[in-house]
Motif scaffolding. Structure first.
Motif, short mmCIF file in Angstrom:
data_model
loop_
_atom_site.label_atom_id
_atom_site.label_comp_id
_atom_site.label_asym_id
_atom_site.label_seq_id
_atom_site.Cartn_x
_atom_site.Cartn_y
_atom_site.Cartn_z
N VAL A 287 -74.35 -3.73 -27.05
CA VAL A 287 -73.36 -3.57 -25.97
C VAL A 287 -73.16 -4.89 -25.25
CG1 VAL A 287 -72.91 -2.47 -23.74
CG2 VAL A 287 -73.79 -1.11 -25.65
N ILE A 296 -62.00 -5.78 -23.21
CA ILE A 296 -62.75 -4.56 -22.87
C ILE A 296 -64.04 -4.86 -22.12
CG2 ILE A 296 -61.79 -3.16 -24.75
CD1 ILE A 296 -64.31 -3.77 -26.36
N ILE A 300 -66.43 -2.01 -20.52
CA ILE A 300 -67.81 -1.80 -20.98
C ILE A 300 -68.77 -1.79 -19.79
CG2 ILE A 300 -69.70 -2.82 -22.30
CD1 ILE A 300 -67.65 -3.80 -24.31
N LEU A 327 -72.67 4.77 -25.70
CA LEU A 327 -71.44 4.17 -26.20
C LEU A 327 -71.51 4.10 -27.72
CD1 LEU A 327 -70.93 1.20 -23.69
CD2 LEU A 327 -69.51 3.26 -23.89
N LEU A 332 -65.55 2.28 -28.67
CA LEU A 332 -65.17 1.00 -28.08
C LEU A 332 -64.03 0.35 -28.85
CD1 LEU A 332 -68.53 -0.68 -26.94
CD2 LEU A 332 -66.76 0.41 -25.56
N LYS A 335 -60.92 1.98 -27.74
CA LYS A 335 -60.52 1.45 -26.44
C LYS A 335 -59.96 0.04 -26.56
CE LYS A 335 -60.00 1.47 -22.05
NZ LYS A 335 -58.97 2.34 -21.43
N TYR A 336 -60.52 -0.75 -27.48
CA TYR A 336 -60.02 -2.10 -27.69
C TYR A 336 -58.57 -2.07 -28.22
CZ TYR A 336 -59.29 -6.70 -29.71
OH TYR A 336 -58.76 -7.93 -30.02
#
Length: 414
Positions: A287, A296, A300, A327, A332, A335-336
């Motif tokens: 992460v 992002i 995050i 996560l 992710l 989301k990116y």
């Protein structure tokens, strides 16, 4: 009057020709004289009328008169005067041959019908060309209605000609056609279907000239260039021409892209198929490494804090990564994609932007991009879409993900 009709006859009789020979030669001489006069009058009338229209069109602000000249309306109208002269003097020529007079007069009447149809057709073609210059009518199937009118006009002209030749009154002749109306309907079946279809297409505004349509059944994918009574012409993007029956537009399914071209954007709807064995929970170190991705990084940090607070408040044992909230690399990456699209200069921000996960398949997990490009031109649209997916495919390894492809190779160790 008789001497006028027999001027050559009297001369031939004095020259010792027989009466029969003199009559035939008199008729032939008068016919040749009339033909010469008719051709001269036709030439002069045609030249004067055409030149008058051309000069008038040159000073006129409207292009309607130019179209009249282009479609030969003055030229066809000029033939009326020679025809009237011929009809006037035929009784003189065939004074001694009434049977010939009747036959030739019927022929001239039939020609008069044909000439009338030529003039009507020229005027209708002029109207068609003129309507195409009007913004409110240029995309309407005017040609279909003109074709329908001309079919009825030619049918009426044909029946009138038959009535003249046979000597049957026109109304009696038309009444007699009722017995064979079923045959006529069968012969003109496609025309009738095309006429009804063109009206429905126009009223329902299904297709306009200039629309981009896709008709898989007929292999059509391009712009509509012409809508007629029987066919719709489509110029495909490879410059070939596909002809589609007009009634097929209401009997079969096709796609009209007008809604896209008139909207504010062109839809991008394509999926990346992610290998399922690459999806995993992320460790704290992983992460932290992904925080280096600027689009992002703030997301995050916010999500990591929320997850940590939740796990701590619920006394979650994190010695096993599965426990509690975590996560994932796929989440992710999704989301990116969303952040990347919202920051892309070629994407319309006022329309829907979404990166969604679809149901897993045997080819992996579909991660679909749904957005609209601001530029709707095909070439630029394809460039924008390719640029987006080039970037996303190249970004996958940063999230420890892979695209599924056959044969499937490689795997991730969780």
């Amino acid at each position: 009057m008789i001497s006028y009709k027999h001027w050559l006859y009297d001369y031939l009789i004095t020259a010792d020709f027989s009466a029969t020979t003199a009559k035939y030669l008199n008729m032939l001489g008068l016919l040749i004289a009339l033909l010469i006069v008719v051709f001269v009058v036709d030439y002069i009338t045609r030249k004067l009328l055409v030149q008058a229209f051309v000069k008038f069109a040159a000073v006129s602000k409207s292009n309607f008169d130019d179209l009249l000249v282009k479609n030969k309306v003055p030229r066809n109208v000029a033939h009326i005067i020679p025809l009237l002269i011929t009809l006037k003097f035929f009784p003189v020529i065939f004074y001694d041959f009434p049977a010939f007079e009747t036959t030739f007069e019927k022929g001239l009447q039939v020609f008069g019908i044909i000439l009338t149809l030529w003039i009507v057709r020229s005027i209708l073609h002029t109207l068609k060309d003129f309507f195409k210059t009007l913004p409110s009518l240029k995309d309407k199937p005017i040609a279909s209605y003109i074709q329908v009118f001309m079919i009825f006009a030619w049918l009426g002209g044909f029946m009138s000609a038959i009535a003249i030749i046979t000597g049957i009154p026109f109304l009696s002749f038309v009444t007699g056609l009722g017995a064979i109306s079923a045959v006529i309907i069968l012969v003109f079946k496609d025309t009738i279907m095309g006429f009804v279809a063109s009206i429905q297409v126009s009223i329902n505004d299904m297709v306009r000239i200039g629309d981009w349509i896709t008709f898989e059944k007929y292999g059509a994918d391009g712009d509509v260039t012409e809508i007629t009574l029987a066919t719709v012409k489509v110029q495909n993007f490879d410059k070939t021409i596909t002809t589609i029956p007009t009634y097929a537009l209401i009997s079969d399914s096709f796609k009209n892209w007008r809604g896209m071209t008139s909207s504010e954007g062109r839809r991008i709807k394509r999926a990346l198929y992610i290998k399922q064995d690459g999806v995993k929970y992320l460790t704290d170190n992983e992460v932290e490494a992904l925080k280096g991705i600027q689009l992002i990084s703030s997301y995050i940090e916010t999500r990591q804090k929320d997850i940590s607070d939740y796990n701590a408040s619920h006394n979650i044992d994190k010695t096993l990564l599965l426990n509690g909230r975590n996560l994932t690399n796929l989440g992710l990456f999704r989301k990116y994609i969303d952040a990347y699209l919202k920051n892309h200069s070629a994407i319309n921000k006022d329309m829907m932007i979404m990166a969604r996960q679809l149901a897993p398949t045997t080819q992996g997990i579909p991660l679909e991009i749904y957005a609209f490009s601001s530029d709707k031109r095909w070439e630029n649209y394809e460039y924008i879409m390719s640029d987006i997916f080039d970037h996303l495919i190249a970004a996958l390894p940063y999230f420890h993900l892979q695209i599924f492809e056959l044969p499937s190779t490689g795997s991730f160790t969780k």
